[in-house]
Design a protein around this motif. Structure first.
Motif, PDB file in Angstrom:
ATOM      1  N   LYS A   1       0.831  -1.204   0.000  1.00 34.91           N
ATOM      2  CA  LYS A   1       0.000   0.000   0.000  1.00 34.91           C
ATOM      3  C   LYS A   1       0.867   1.256   0.000  1.00 34.91           C
ATOM      4  O   LYS A   1       0.547   2.243  -0.677  1.00 34.91           O
ATOM      5  CB  LYS A   1      -0.944  -0.017   1.205  1.00 34.91           C
ATOM      6  CG  LYS A   1      -2.061  -1.050   1.091  1.00 34.91           C
ATOM      7  CD  LYS A   1      -3.006  -1.005   2.288  1.00 34.91           C
ATOM      8  CE  LYS A   1      -4.143  -2.001   2.113  1.00 34.91           C
ATOM      9  NZ  LYS A   1      -5.095  -1.974   3.262  1.00 34.91           N
ATOM     10  N   LEU A   2       1.954   1.238   0.766  1.00 29.37           N
ATOM     11  CA  LEU A   2       2.838   2.397   0.789  1.00 29.37           C
ATOM     12  C   LEU A   2       3.518   2.600  -0.565  1.00 29.37           C
ATOM     13  O   LEU A   2       3.724   3.736  -1.013  1.00 29.37           O
ATOM     14  CB  LEU A   2       3.891   2.239   1.895  1.00 29.37           C
ATOM     15  CG  LEU A   2       3.389   2.355   3.336  1.00 29.37           C
ATOM     16  CD1 LEU A   2       4.531   2.077   4.314  1.00 29.37           C
ATOM     17  CD2 LEU A   2       2.799   3.730   3.605  1.00 29.37           C
ATOM     18  N   LEU A   3       3.884   1.490  -1.222  1.00 31.28           N
ATOM     19  CA  LEU A   3       4.523   1.608  -2.529  1.00 31.28           C
ATOM     20  C   LEU A   3       3.545   2.124  -3.583  1.00 31.28           C
ATOM     21  O   LEU A   3       3.936   2.841  -4.515  1.00 31.28           O
ATOM     22  CB  LEU A   3       5.086   0.249  -2.958  1.00 31.28           C
ATOM     23  CG  LEU A   3       6.292  -0.253  -2.153  1.00 31.28           C
ATOM     24  CD1 LEU A   3       6.645  -1.677  -2.540  1.00 31.28           C
ATOM     25  CD2 LEU A   3       7.492   0.667  -2.361  1.00 31.28           C
ATOM     26  N   ASP A   4       2.272   1.764  -3.436  1.00 33.89           N
ATOM     27  CA  ASP A   4       1.262   2.233  -4.385  1.00 33.89           C
ATOM     28  C   ASP A   4       0.818   3.665  -4.099  1.00 33.89           C
ATOM     29  O   ASP A   4       0.318   4.349  -5.001  1.00 33.89           O
ATOM     30  CB  ASP A   4       0.030   1.326  -4.344  1.00 33.89           C
ATOM     31  CG  ASP A   4       0.216   0.083  -5.205  1.00 33.89           C
ATOM     32  OD1 ASP A   4       1.259  -0.024  -5.869  1.00 33.89           O
ATOM     33  OD2 ASP A   4      -0.683  -0.776  -5.200  1.00 33.89           O
ATOM     34  N   ALA A   5       0.988   4.104  -2.857  1.00 31.00           N
ATOM     35  CA  ALA A   5       0.482   5.425  -2.477  1.00 31.00           C
ATOM     36  C   ALA A   5       1.261   6.523  -3.201  1.00 31.00           C
ATOM     37  O   ALA A   5       2.490   6.472  -3.305  1.00 31.00           O
ATOM     38  CB  ALA A   5       0.579   5.609  -0.972  1.00 31.00           C
ATOM     39  N   GLU A   6       0.552   7.509  -3.694  1.00 31.30           N
ATOM     40  CA  GLU A   6       1.168   8.666  -4.326  1.00 31.30           C
ATOM     41  C   GLU A   6       1.249   9.862  -3.390  1.00 31.30           C
ATOM     42  O   GLU A   6       1.901  10.863  -3.719  1.00 31.30           O
ATOM     43  CB  GLU A   6       0.380   9.050  -5.587  1.00 31.30           C
ATOM     44  CG  GLU A   6       0.411   7.977  -6.668  1.00 31.30           C
ATOM     45  CD  GLU A   6      -0.358   8.383  -7.910  1.00 31.30           C
ATOM     46  OE1 GLU A   6      -1.040   9.430  -7.850  1.00 31.30           O
ATOM     47  OE2 GLU A   6      -0.282   7.663  -8.921  1.00 31.30           O
ATOM     48  N   SER A   7       0.580   9.762  -2.238  1.00 30.18           N
ATOM     49  CA  SER A   7       0.598  10.855  -1.265  1.00 30.18           C
ATOM     50  C   SER A   7       0.301  10.289   0.113  1.00 30.18           C
ATOM     51  O   SER A   7      -0.156   9.152   0.260  1.00 30.18           O
ATOM     52  CB  SER A   7      -0.451  11.918  -1.622  1.00 30.18           C
ATOM     53  OG  SER A   7      -1.758  11.383  -1.470  1.00 30.18           O
ATOM     54  N   ILE A   8       0.536  11.084   1.133  1.00 28.35           N
ATOM     55  CA  ILE A   8       0.241  10.671   2.503  1.00 28.35           C
ATOM     56  C   ILE A   8      -1.256  10.455   2.673  1.00 28.35           C
ATOM     57  O   ILE A   8      -1.682   9.603   3.460  1.00 28.35           O
ATOM     58  CB  ILE A   8       0.783  11.713   3.517  1.00 28.35           C
ATOM     59  CG1 ILE A   8       0.502  11.256   4.958  1.00 28.35           C
ATOM     60  CG2 ILE A   8       0.176  13.078   3.263  1.00 28.35           C
ATOM     61  CD1 ILE A   8       1.128   9.948   5.339  1.00 28.35           C
TER      62      ILE A   8
END
Length: 746
Positions: free
Chosen positions: A696-703
């Motif tokens: 999920k963190l790798l897919d996230a584009e923002s906080i």
């Protein structure tokens, strides 16, 4: 760009080395938040071996340094008088039912009445001892001017309101500092919190507390990733890692508040008594405003000292421990209070829930003394704000006390210790026994009214078997039973009336009497509701249902009405059915059962009213249910409430843990220094929640994406993992991510 697990592990290892280097560096005097003291002191371990409940040798019992006589006279009076009263009550009940022979059901009624009557008889005789002791006057020990030993104040927390916890700790620190003895005390916050927002709020509050009080304030914070053993395991973890540095530890609850005078007096009492293992204070309830909580607050102040003093007198130095607001000799605790796991599954097996009784039993078995100082003022706690909140806490206590049936027969326990266990067990068995007594009584009246006698039985008899009762004797017995039941409250009221300071601070004599009447009436209405709730809890536990461990709600506030209806609808229905049935059987039976029926029928409105802040404040405005601590609040309570308001206004409890760590690099760095070194991952072993959180963190584009996607358990994994924290810190805010995307598109 994808990041491999090896890269993450390498980043994590690098951060671990940096964190260890930071912890190893001595903090300069006058350090600020930019160069803080280490969050934990060097470890000074104490071994805490698991104790056996089956094997024990008398040669292992230490010999007392000072031999003190046991309170045999008080014990003989309390138990002989209660046995005599119980025998008299049993005989009177037998005479009530034996007008024309005794049937099996009538024998059952006599037996149930005898058991229930013995409970209130013991409370009555113990209260007499407490009343006489308080009439003579019991002076607290003087406030010490010097101490020799080091004491650690430990505050275990579990998903609590951070503002409340840290405000209380700061207020206690300031109080001890005012005595001039603060150099003898350290403070530990022992967190077992499992909610990410609660955990990070604690860490932020900890660093803020360090900044406010300066480097001379020896406050430390430790968080456990897994709350093994619950509160007992939390304390055990502290003792086995840092206990060797402290002669004594003062154990608190998250709602505890103690004055500097009370704390230093406990420390001095422990130093002065080389045989003391645990010294317990008597916490009074403060800061309560809902109707239900104010009833408990009033009862604890007016009646509590009578009951507690009586228990302290006849128990002597073979007393009990209530788990908080008490000082403990650390080495003795470590040597003898390692709790075993009970065989089998919960609710009767597994971890010992009500650990405090067992710890008192084990340390007492080893030859150390355990006693209470009820005359010591300045010890406070809070209470559940509503009936439903009490029932939630009571369910856990019920399981813990019934679990003591596995401990009461342990080898080497003294008989007062076994009595404490028996009292705790019966405090919950009393409810189903009372319910059974009511049911048997209804069946007997039903039999008397509707069942025709059998004139021609197999056995020769001149008269039919026909249950009859002596109504006049039954009424007299009922009146005497109620008098014995209410006597401890009357003793407390008398003491409050004759002591001018308490009488005036409680609104004056007239308001004090009216308040006592309100408390008695409300207790009578609440009693049948609690009887059914506790009976249900006992039956659930016997059936094998585990309670778990939920944090206690400590704030003032009502519960949604639909939840109240859901929790109490069966009790209301039971009251309606019982009332209609009793009236159809006999109006006299309905009259006899009317207090029980009324409480059950009104269960929903009573429970709703119990949590109402407006009703509690209305009584307070009328000068009713007042206590001296409410009329003239202790300075420490005023200070703690002011600090709590300041901390609550900062919004620290409402902040997102993930955002707080992401947005504040300084705090994130300190958070990483507080994380334990994680074991290296073995090849082929994949932690599912960690893998999902990483993805999920790798897919996230923002906080904002991370905040939306991470579930609480995944957030906990991220916050415990230095490598994942590195990924989190690299996420931009949404507007930054959008701007970067626009630049890339151009």
């Amino acid at each position: 760009m994808a990041v491999s697990l090896d890269t993450l592990d390498a980043a994590k290892t690098s951060r671990e080395h940096g964190a260890r280097d930071l912890e190893a560096q001595p903090a300069p005097v006058g350090a600020t938040l930019s160069a803080p003291l280490p969050p934990l002191p060097p470890e000074t371990p104490l071994a805490m071996p698991v104790q056996s409940l089956k094997v024990w040798s008398r040669k292992d019992v230490r010999k007392p340094v000072v031999r003190r006589p046991r309170p045999w006279l008080a014990r003989i009076f309390v138990f002989a008088a209660s046995i005599g009263l119980t025998a008299w009550g049993a005989m009177e009940m037998y005479r009530v039912v034996s007008v024309s022979g005794v049937t099996a059901l009538q024998w059952a009624l006599v037996a149930l009445f005898t058991v229930n009557f013995s409970w209130i008889a013991l409370a009555f005789t113990s209260a007499i001892v407490g009343f006489l002791a308080l009439l003579r006057g019991r002076r607290p020990p003087p406030v010490p001017t010097s101490l020799k030993a080091r004491t650690v104040v430990v505050m275990p927390v579990y998903n609590e309101a951070t503002a409340r916890v840290f405000a209380s700790l700061q207020a206690m620190y300031e109080e001890i500092a005012a005595t001039g003895l603060i150099q003898h005390f350290d403070f530990f916050i022992l967190s077992d919190s499992t909610q990410p927002d609660a955990w990070i709020a604690e860490e932020r509050a900890f660093w803020a507390l360090r900044e406010r009080l300066g480097p001379q304030a020896r406050f430390y914070y430790r968080h456990r990733q897994k709350n093994v053993g619950r509160k007992a395991g939390n304390i055990e973890d502290f003792v086995t890692r840092w206990g060797g540095a402290y002669e004594h530890m003062l154990v608190l609850d998250a709602d505890s508040l103690m004055t500097g005078a009370c704390i230093t007096r406990l420390a001095a009492a422990m130093e002065a008594d080389p045989d003391a293992g645990i010294i317990q204070s008597l916490p009074l309830i403060i800061n309560r405003n809902t109707l239900f909580a104010r009833l408990q607050q009033f009862a604890a102040k007016i009646y509590g000292p009578v009951i507690a003093t009586g228990l302290a007198v006849w128990s002597g130095r073979e007393g009990n421990y209530w788990g908080h607001n008490a000082i403990i000799r650390t080495k003795a605790f470590a040597d003898h209070c390692g709790l075993p796991h009970l065989s089998g599954k919960p609710p009767f097996g597994g971890h010992i829930l009500s650990h405090d009784f067992v710890e008192a039993a084990l340390i007492r078995r080893a030859g150390w003394t355990v006693y209470m100082l009820p005359e010591l003022d300045g010890s406070y706690e809070e209470s559940p704000p509503s009936l439903i909140d009490l029932a939630t806490r009571d369910r856990r206590w019920c399981q813990g006390n019934l679990q003591h049936s596995r401990v009461i027969g342990a080898a080497g326990l003294t008989w007062p210790t076994r009595q404490h266990f028996a009292t705790g067990i019966f405090s919950y068995l009393a409810s189903p026994l009372w319910l059974m007594q009511l049911m048997v009584g209804i069946v007997l009246v039903l039999q008397t009214r509707y069942v025709r006698p059998e004139y021609f039985t197999k056995e020769f008899s001149l008269f039919p078997a026909w249950p009859r009762f002596d109504a006049e004797r039954a009424l007299q017995l009922f009146g005497i039973t109620m008098a014995i039941l209410l006597a401890p409250k009357l003793f407390g009221l008398i003491l409050a009336l004759v002591r001018g300071s308490i009488r005036r601070a409680s609104g004056g004599g007239f308001r004090l009497v009216v308040s006592a009447l309100i408390e008695v009436i409300m207790s009578a209405l609440l009693a049948p509701i609690l009887m059914v709730i506790q009976s249900g809890a006992v039956f659930q536990i016997i059936a094998g249902r585990d309670t778990g461990w939920n944090p206690q709600r400590r704030d003032d506030g009502s519960i949604p009405f639909r939840d109240i209806v859901r929790r109490h609808r069966l009790q209301m229905l039971l009251g309606v059915v019982t009332g209609v049935s009793a009236f159809m059987i006999a109006p006299s039976l309905f009259g006899w059962m009317s207090p029980t029926i009324l409480g059950l029928v009104l269960a929903i409105p009573i429970s709703a009213a119990s949590g109402m802040l407006s009703m509690g404040l209305a009584l307070k405005g009328a000068g009713l249910l007042l206590t001296p601590e409410e009329s003239s609040p202790p300075p420490i309570a005023t200070r703690a409430n002011a600090l709590m308001a300041e901390l609550a206004a900062s919004g620290i409890d409402e902040a997102s843990a993930v955002r707080a760590v992401h947005d504040d690099p300084v705090f994130r760095s300190r958070h990483e220094t507080m994380l334990p070194s994680a074991p290296r991952r073995k090849r082929g072993e994949i932690d599912r929640e960690r893998a999902v959180a990483e993805a999920k963190l790798l897919d996230a584009e923002s906080i904002e994406d991370a905040l939306e996607w991470l579930h609480p358990k995944e957030a906990m994994v991220v916050l415990h993992d230095r490598a994942l924290l590195g990924l989190l810190s690299g996420l931009p805010a949404r507007q930054d991510a959008v701007a970067e995307g626009a630049v890339a598109a151009e």
